[in-house]
Design a protein around this motif. Sequence first.
Motif, PDB file in Angstrom:
ATOM      1  N   LYS A 100      36.026  63.476  45.321  1.00 41.79           N
ATOM      2  CA  LYS A 100      37.368  63.760  44.840  1.00 41.79           C
ATOM      3  C   LYS A 100      37.314  64.813  43.724  1.00 41.79           C
ATOM      4  CE  LYS A 100      39.683  60.784  47.368  1.00 41.79           C
ATOM      5  NZ  LYS A 100      40.643  61.230  48.407  1.00 41.79           N
ATOM      6  N   LYS A 120      41.977  65.875  52.472  1.00 44.28           N
ATOM      7  CA  LYS A 120      41.987  64.424  52.311  1.00 44.28           C
ATOM      8  C   LYS A 120      40.796  63.944  51.496  1.00 44.28           C
ATOM      9  CE  LYS A 120      44.335  63.511  56.741  1.00 44.28           C
ATOM     10  NZ  LYS A 120      44.176  62.931  58.107  1.00 44.28           N
ATOM     11  N   ASP A 124      42.998  64.119  44.680  1.00 43.57           N
ATOM     12  CA  ASP A 124      43.089  62.853  43.964  1.00 43.57           C
ATOM     13  C   ASP A 124      44.452  62.760  43.277  1.00 43.57           C
ATOM     14  OD1 ASP A 124      42.939  64.465  41.722  1.00 43.57           O
ATOM     15  OD2 ASP A 124      40.927  63.846  41.161  1.00 43.57           O
ATOM     16  N   GLU A 125      44.710  61.642  42.647  1.00 39.35           N
ATOM     17  CA  GLU A 125      46.031  61.394  42.062  1.00 39.35           C
ATOM     18  C   GLU A 125      46.357  62.346  40.927  1.00 39.35           C
ATOM     19  OE1 GLU A 125      46.081  57.309  40.956  1.00 39.35           O
ATOM     20  OE2 GLU A 125      46.057  56.575  43.036  1.00 39.35           O
ATOM     21  N   SER A 126      45.354  62.898  40.285  1.00 46.44           N
ATOM     22  CA  SER A 126      45.591  63.807  39.154  1.00 46.44           C
ATOM     23  C   SER A 126      45.877  65.238  39.617  1.00 46.44           C
ATOM     24  CB  SER A 126      44.388  63.803  38.213  1.00 46.44           C
ATOM     25  OG  SER A 126      43.251  64.357  38.849  1.00 46.44           O
ATOM     26  N   GLY A 127      45.830  65.476  40.934  1.00 44.89           N
ATOM     27  CA  GLY A 127      46.116  66.813  41.441  1.00 44.89           C
ATOM     28  C   GLY A 127      44.939  67.755  41.376  1.00 44.89           C
ATOM     29  N   ASN A 153      52.319  66.132  51.646  1.00 42.10           N
ATOM     30  CA  ASN A 153      53.470  66.350  50.773  1.00 42.10           C
ATOM     31  C   ASN A 153      53.297  67.672  50.042  1.00 42.10           C
ATOM     32  OD1 ASN A 153      52.062  65.979  48.172  1.00 42.10           O
ATOM     33  ND2 ASN A 153      51.919  63.805  48.764  1.00 42.10           N
ATOM     34  N   ASN A 155      52.973  68.578  46.955  1.00 45.49           N
ATOM     35  CA  ASN A 155      51.939  68.628  45.917  1.00 45.49           C
ATOM     36  C   ASN A 155      50.539  68.776  46.522  1.00 45.49           C
ATOM     37  OD1 ASN A 155      53.815  68.358  43.860  1.00 45.49           O
ATOM     38  ND2 ASN A 155      53.681  66.112  43.848  1.00 45.49           N
ATOM     39  N   GLU A 156      50.311  68.126  47.636  1.00 45.86           N
ATOM     40  CA  GLU A 156      49.011  68.240  48.297  1.00 45.86           C
ATOM     41  C   GLU A 156      48.817  69.627  48.897  1.00 45.86           C
ATOM     42  OE1 GLU A 156      48.147  63.688  49.843  1.00 45.86           O
ATOM     43  OE2 GLU A 156      49.625  64.898  50.908  1.00 45.86           O
TER      44      GLU A 156
END
Length: 273
Positions: A100, A120, A124-127, A153, A155-156
């Motif tokens: 990640k 994928k 990670d959640e922090s971008g 999405n 952001n991804e």
Amino acid sequence: MLSLRICSRPFAISKPRKCLEQTLKLTCPRKVSQSSPRSLCFCAKPIEPNGFASASSTFENHLPHDSPLSGVEDVLMSYIFGKKRATEVAHSVWKHVVQKGDTVIDATCGNGYDTLEMLKMVADESGRGCVYAMDIQKDALVNTYSLLEQSLNPNEIELVKLLPICHSEMDKVVSENASVRLVAFNLGFLPGGDKAIITKPETTLLALEVAKKILMPGGLISLVVYVGHPGGWQEWETVQTFTSGLPVDNWVCSKFQILNRPWAPIPVFLFKR
């Protein structure tokens, strides 16, 4: 019936006998000390009803725990017996290398499936995480973006940089301070596209030289080489020549080739120590 397994020793062949392991010591024919024999392993494994040793029993405990290929035995066996594609083997290996937040490169993004798989793995959640995806064909970039738009999405999607450049120029767009964990190639033509537009040995060699320089220690150069089209075998020979010249102290190199299917794609993995 014989079944092939990967082993940390030079060769390993399974025979359908009792579940025991015998090691046959063979002396190298060159002038070497008699106290330094080479090992050839014959290992009996349970045979499944279909006549083959199961993937788990064939490979179990025969790869070192620190091997980059540890954990991909089932996928490799499925590829050998025609149940998995070469790209699925590559994706399975990537998962044991990529982390990640990593920076990775899809050097031939094609229709975007490798790009999506990479994202994928690194998002990670922090971008954090970044995927550089490049191709010289506009259709490939359009197809890749369309797949990402359907699957991710906004952001991804921002973590992917789509670039209309040749893979031999990847070092011109990757940040100088980036630690690149993976550079992946699918060599051939765009599936569903113009088959006259193919990757070329000359630019592929340049791209491999660049990838070798920008890859971080512990990283991976991954290739799936398609050889069934005009020019494909020549490109494969270029890849082999490059790979054979990498120093053993710094690189671990492997290929998985089906010998009686000469036109099958060939997965190649170059691990940087």
